[in-house]
Design a protein around this motif. Sequence first.
Motif, PDB file in Angstrom:
ATOM      1  N   PRO A  74     -77.034 -81.737  25.823  1.00 48.96           N
ATOM      2  CA  PRO A  74     -75.716 -81.250  26.282  1.00 48.96           C
ATOM      3  C   PRO A  74     -74.876 -80.665  25.155  1.00 48.96           C
ATOM      4  O   PRO A  74     -74.091 -79.741  25.390  1.00 48.96           O
ATOM      5  CB  PRO A  74     -75.067 -82.506  26.884  1.00 48.96           C
ATOM      6  N   LEU A  75     -75.024 -81.188  23.942  1.00 48.51           N
ATOM      7  CA  LEU A  75     -74.282 -80.635  22.812  1.00 48.51           C
ATOM      8  C   LEU A  75     -74.728 -79.212  22.514  1.00 48.51           C
ATOM      9  O   LEU A  75     -73.908 -78.345  22.197  1.00 48.51           O
ATOM     10  CB  LEU A  75     -74.481 -81.521  21.580  1.00 48.51           C
ATOM     11  N   ARG A  76     -76.016 -78.985  22.620  1.00 47.55           N
ATOM     12  CA  ARG A  76     -76.536 -77.644  22.376  1.00 47.55           C
ATOM     13  C   ARG A  76     -76.156 -76.681  23.500  1.00 47.55           C
ATOM     14  O   ARG A  76     -75.706 -75.555  23.258  1.00 47.55           O
ATOM     15  CB  ARG A  76     -78.056 -77.699  22.237  1.00 47.55           C
ATOM     16  N   SER A  77     -76.333 -77.122  24.755  1.00 50.76           N
ATOM     17  CA  SER A  77     -76.089 -76.221  25.887  1.00 50.76           C
ATOM     18  C   SER A  77     -74.608 -75.874  26.025  1.00 50.76           C
ATOM     19  O   SER A  77     -74.267 -74.762  26.452  1.00 50.76           O
ATOM     20  CB  SER A  77     -76.603 -76.843  27.181  1.00 50.76           C
ATOM     21  N   LEU A  78     -73.730 -76.800  25.641  1.00 47.76           N
ATOM     22  CA  LEU A  78     -72.290 -76.535  25.715  1.00 47.76           C
ATOM     23  C   LEU A  78     -71.738 -75.963  24.418  1.00 47.76           C
ATOM     24  O   LEU A  78     -70.539 -75.715  24.298  1.00 47.76           O
ATOM     25  CB  LEU A  78     -71.540 -77.824  26.068  1.00 47.76           C
ATOM     26  N   ARG A  79     -72.624 -75.788  23.433  1.00 39.03           N
ATOM     27  CA  ARG A  79     -72.267 -75.179  22.136  1.00 39.03           C
ATOM     28  C   ARG A  79     -71.116 -75.913  21.459  1.00 39.03           C
ATOM     29  O   ARG A  79     -70.105 -75.322  21.059  1.00 39.03           O
ATOM     30  CB  ARG A  79     -71.893 -73.705  22.346  1.00 39.03           C
ATOM     31  N   LEU A  80     -71.294 -77.222  21.329  1.00 40.45           N
ATOM     32  CA  LEU A  80     -70.235 -78.060  20.767  1.00 40.45           C
ATOM     33  C   LEU A  80     -70.456 -78.411  19.301  1.00 40.45           C
ATOM     34  O   LEU A  80     -69.616 -79.075  18.705  1.00 40.45           O
ATOM     35  CB  LEU A  80     -70.116 -79.349  21.586  1.00 40.45           C
ATOM     36  N   VAL A  81     -71.574 -77.996  18.727  1.00 43.53           N
ATOM     37  CA  VAL A  81     -71.862 -78.288  17.318  1.00 43.53           C
ATOM     38  C   VAL A  81     -72.242 -77.000  16.607  1.00 43.53           C
ATOM     39  O   VAL A  81     -72.757 -76.053  17.223  1.00 43.53           O
ATOM     40  CB  VAL A  81     -72.995 -79.326  17.177  1.00 43.53           C
ATOM     41  N   ASP A  82     -71.987 -76.975  15.297  1.00 47.24           N
ATOM     42  CA  ASP A  82     -72.220 -75.755  14.511  1.00 47.24           C
ATOM     43  C   ASP A  82     -73.473 -75.812  13.650  1.00 47.24           C
ATOM     44  O   ASP A  82     -73.998 -74.772  13.261  1.00 47.24           O
ATOM     45  CB  ASP A  82     -71.011 -75.481  13.604  1.00 47.24           C
ATOM     46  N   ASN A  83     -73.941 -77.021  13.342  1.00 43.50           N
ATOM     47  CA  ASN A  83     -75.094 -77.121  12.452  1.00 43.50           C
ATOM     48  C   ASN A  83     -75.870 -78.403  12.746  1.00 43.50           C
ATOM     49  O   ASN A  83     -75.415 -79.263  13.512  1.00 43.50           O
ATOM     50  CB  ASN A  83     -74.650 -77.074  10.982  1.00 43.50           C
ATOM     51  N   ALA A  84     -77.043 -78.525  12.103  1.00 48.22           N
ATOM     52  CA  ALA A  84     -77.933 -79.657  12.355  1.00 48.22           C
ATOM     53  C   ALA A  84     -77.323 -80.980  11.900  1.00 48.22           C
ATOM     54  O   ALA A  84     -77.539 -82.023  12.533  1.00 48.22           O
ATOM     55  CB  ALA A  84     -79.267 -79.426  11.659  1.00 48.22           C
ATOM     56  N   THR A  85     -76.560 -80.933  10.813  1.00 50.46           N
ATOM     57  CA  THR A  85     -75.939 -82.168  10.310  1.00 50.46           C
ATOM     58  C   THR A  85     -74.930 -82.725  11.308  1.00 50.46           C
ATOM     59  O   THR A  85     -74.922 -83.920  11.607  1.00 50.46           O
ATOM     60  CB  THR A  85     -75.246 -81.909   8.963  1.00 50.46           C
ATOM     61  N   GLU A  86     -74.084 -81.828  11.813  1.00 52.68           N
ATOM     62  CA  GLU A  86     -73.089 -82.265  12.798  1.00 52.68           C
ATOM     63  C   GLU A  86     -73.770 -82.748  14.075  1.00 52.68           C
ATOM     64  O   GLU A  86     -73.335 -83.717  14.694  1.00 52.68           O
ATOM     65  CB  GLU A  86     -72.130 -81.120  13.111  1.00 52.68           C
ATOM     66  N   LEU A  87     -74.870 -82.094  14.448  1.00 56.93           N
ATOM     67  CA  LEU A  87     -75.600 -82.504  15.644  1.00 56.93           C
ATOM     68  C   LEU A  87     -76.143 -83.921  15.490  1.00 56.93           C
ATOM     69  O   LEU A  87     -76.001 -84.759  16.396  1.00 56.93           O
ATOM     70  CB  LEU A  87     -76.750 -81.528  15.907  1.00 56.93           C
ATOM     71  N   ALA A  88     -76.751 -84.221  14.343  1.00 59.14           N
ATOM     72  CA  ALA A  88     -77.284 -85.564  14.096  1.00 59.14           C
ATOM     73  C   ALA A  88     -76.180 -86.607  14.099  1.00 59.14           C
ATOM     74  O   ALA A  88     -76.367 -87.728  14.607  1.00 59.14           O
ATOM     75  CB  ALA A  88     -78.042 -85.584  12.775  1.00 59.14           C
ATOM     76  N   GLU A  89     -75.020 -86.258  13.570  1.00 63.25           N
ATOM     77  CA  GLU A  89     -73.899 -87.196  13.536  1.00 63.25           C
ATOM     78  C   GLU A  89     -73.397 -87.501  14.947  1.00 63.25           C
ATOM     79  O   GLU A  89     -73.122 -88.665  15.276  1.00 63.25           O
ATOM     80  CB  GLU A  89     -72.764 -86.625  12.684  1.00 63.25           C
ATOM     81  N   ARG A  90     -73.303 -86.470  15.795  1.00 62.13           N
ATOM     82  CA  ARG A  90     -72.812 -86.675  17.157  1.00 62.13           C
ATOM     83  C   ARG A  90     -73.816 -87.486  17.977  1.00 62.13           C
ATOM     84  O   ARG A  90     -73.425 -88.344  18.783  1.00 62.13           O
ATOM     85  CB  ARG A  90     -72.549 -85.321  17.829  1.00 62.13           C
ATOM     86  N   VAL A  91     -75.103 -87.230  17.794  1.00 61.42           N
ATOM     87  CA  VAL A  91     -76.122 -87.989  18.514  1.00 61.42           C
ATOM     88  C   VAL A  91     -76.093 -89.447  18.077  1.00 61.42           C
ATOM     89  O   VAL A  91     -76.166 -90.369  18.913  1.00 61.42           O
ATOM     90  CB  VAL A  91     -77.517 -87.376  18.293  1.00 61.42           C
ATOM     91  N   SER A  92     -75.973 -89.683  16.774  1.00 63.01           N
ATOM     92  CA  SER A  92     -75.904 -91.056  16.261  1.00 63.01           C
ATOM     93  C   SER A  92     -74.690 -91.783  16.811  1.00 63.01           C
ATOM     94  O   SER A  92     -74.774 -92.953  17.220  1.00 63.01           O
ATOM     95  CB  SER A  92     -75.856 -91.044  14.736  1.00 63.01           C
ATOM     96  N   GLU A  93     -73.569 -91.104  16.845  1.00 64.95           N
ATOM     97  CA  GLU A  93     -72.337 -91.706  17.362  1.00 64.95           C
ATOM     98  C   GLU A  93     -72.478 -92.073  18.834  1.00 64.95           C
ATOM     99  O   GLU A  93     -72.053 -93.153  19.264  1.00 64.95           O
ATOM    100  CB  GLU A  93     -71.174 -90.734  17.164  1.00 64.95           C
ATOM    101  N   ALA A  94     -73.096 -91.182  19.619  1.00 63.45           N
ATOM    102  CA  ALA A  94     -73.255 -91.438  21.044  1.00 63.45           C
ATOM    103  C   ALA A  94     -74.198 -92.611  21.297  1.00 63.45           C
ATOM    104  O   ALA A  94     -73.925 -93.475  22.134  1.00 63.45           O
ATOM    105  CB  ALA A  94     -73.777 -90.178  21.746  1.00 63.45           C
ATOM    106  N   LEU A  95     -75.311 -92.658  20.561  1.00 61.54           N
ATOM    107  CA  LEU A  95     -76.254 -93.766  20.735  1.00 61.54           C
ATOM    108  C   LEU A  95     -75.618 -95.092  20.343  1.00 61.54           C
ATOM    109  O   LEU A  95     -75.808 -96.108  21.014  1.00 61.54           O
ATOM    110  CB  LEU A  95     -77.510 -93.506  19.910  1.00 61.54           C
ATOM    111  N   ALA A  96     -74.866 -95.093  19.255  1.00 63.10           N
ATOM    112  CA  ALA A  96     -74.201 -96.324  18.814  1.00 63.10           C
ATOM    113  C   ALA A  96     -73.161 -96.772  19.835  1.00 63.10           C
ATOM    114  O   ALA A  96     -73.035 -97.967  20.130  1.00 63.10           O
ATOM    115  CB  ALA A  96     -73.561 -96.110  17.447  1.00 63.10           C
ATOM    116  N   SER A  97     -72.413 -95.818  20.415  1.00 55.92           N
ATOM    117  CA  SER A  97     -71.404 -96.155  21.419  1.00 55.92           C
ATOM    118  C   SER A  97     -72.040 -96.774  22.659  1.00 55.92           C
ATOM    119  O   SER A  97     -71.435 -97.622  23.323  1.00 55.92           O
ATOM    120  CB  SER A  97     -70.612 -94.907  21.816  1.00 55.92           C
ATOM    121  N   ALA A  98     -73.269 -96.346  22.961  1.00 60.10           N
ATOM    122  CA  ALA A  98     -73.973 -96.882  24.123  1.00 60.10           C
ATOM    123  C   ALA A  98     -74.723 -98.167  23.810  1.00 60.10           C
ATOM    124  O   ALA A  98     -75.400 -98.720  24.679  1.00 60.10           O
ATOM    125  CB  ALA A  98     -74.949 -95.837  24.665  1.00 60.10           C
ATOM    126  N   GLY A  99     -74.613 -98.661  22.580  1.00 58.72           N
ATOM    127  CA  GLY A  99     -75.217 -99.934  22.221  1.00 58.72           C
ATOM    128  C   GLY A  99     -76.630 -99.854  21.698  1.00 58.72           C
ATOM    129  O   GLY A  99     -77.336-100.877  21.684  1.00 58.72           O
TER     130      GLY A  99
END
Length: 346
Positions: A126-151
Motif C-alpha cells: 500500500p505504501l508503494r501503490s499510494l506513493r507515500l514513500v520516496d526511497n527504500a530507507t523510508e520504506l523499510a522504516e515505515r514497514v518496521s513501524e507498522a509491524l511493531a505497531s501490530a505486535g
Amino acid sequence: MPETADILRLENLQVHFLIQGGLFDRALGRPAGAVRAVDGIDLKIGRGEIVALVGESGSGKTTVGRVITKLAHPTGGRMLFEGRDMTSIQGAAALLPYRHRVQMIFQDAYQALNPRHTIFDIVAEPLRSLRLVDNATELAERVSEALASAGLNPPGDFFSRFPHELSGGQRQRVVIAGALAVKPQLIVADEPVSMLDVSIRAQILQVLVDLRAKHNLALLFITHDLPLAWLIADRIAVMYLGKLVEIGTADEITFNPRHPYTVALRSATPQIGANARRAELPALLGEVPSAARVPKGCRFHPRCPLAFDRCKAEEPPAIEVGPQHRSACWLARDLPVVRKCVASVE
C-alpha cells in the motif's frame, strides 16, 4: 469517551443488487428483482471512536464495510467523510487520498495475503501503490513501524518470511500492519478475530484498542458476537436484514436491549455457572430471510415471538428509548414487556 467530530456519516445508505431473470422471465417482460442488502441506514462514527456493527450472517454488515472502503457502490443515499461527499467519487486516481485515510482488515487473513510475497512486500504494497514513500530507507522504516505497531517484534525477523510460515494470529497481525502502514484515520475491521483461537483474539483486540489510544484511530468493528462487541466498542449498532434495528452505547445495547432481535442475540450467548438461567426468549431458528423478499411491515416479525398484527403491516420507526439509544420496535417503550424478554441477561 470525550465528544468528537464525526469522521464518517452514512445517510439513508442503500445497496441493492439486481437479480437477473431467466429467459422465460425476459420473454414475458417480468421485471428483474433486487437483493436489498442494505436498505436505508443512518450511521455516524466519531474521530477516535469504536463502533461495532453486529448481526447475523446475511444481515448486510460486510456490504456496509465494503461501501465505506469503496469496494462496492451504493444504490442510494450519501456517504460523507470528514464532511465531504464521497458517494460518487470513483477511479484509482480520484480515490488515492481517500484510500490513504480509510483501510480495511479482512476476515480471512490467509486469503488476504499473497502467498508468493514476503511479509515485507505485503506490508510495503500500500505504501508503494499510494506513493507515500520516496526511497527504500523510508520504506523499510515505515514497514518496521507498522509491524511493531501490530505486535510483530522484532520487525526485521519477519521481513523475509512468507504467510505460510506464520501462525494464524501472526497472519492477522500482518493484515493489521498492512492497514496501519499508510497511517489511516478510519479502519473497517470485518470479523478480524472470528477465525482465531480465544487466547489470540484477546491479543488482537488489545492491539486495536491500543492503536485507537495511540493514534486517535476510528474503527468500525464488524462482528456477529455481541459480547465481543461490548468488550471493544463505545457504541453498538445492531443490523438485521439491511436495517439498523437498534443503536446505543455498548452497555445499553448489551444490558438493556429494547429490540427482540438484540435480546435474541444476547440470549444466544452461553451462560456459565450455577446461577446461569435459561433465556426466556426462544432461540432464533434458521437463517436471515432472503433480502430479495423483504417481509412487509417489521422485518423481524416472522421470527419474533412478540409480534402482533401491527408488526405484520407497518414497519416501526427508530425511536429514542434513552440517551443515545434508539430502537426500531413497536414495543421499545413498553418496558415491562421488554424487561420480561431480557430477564435472563440482567
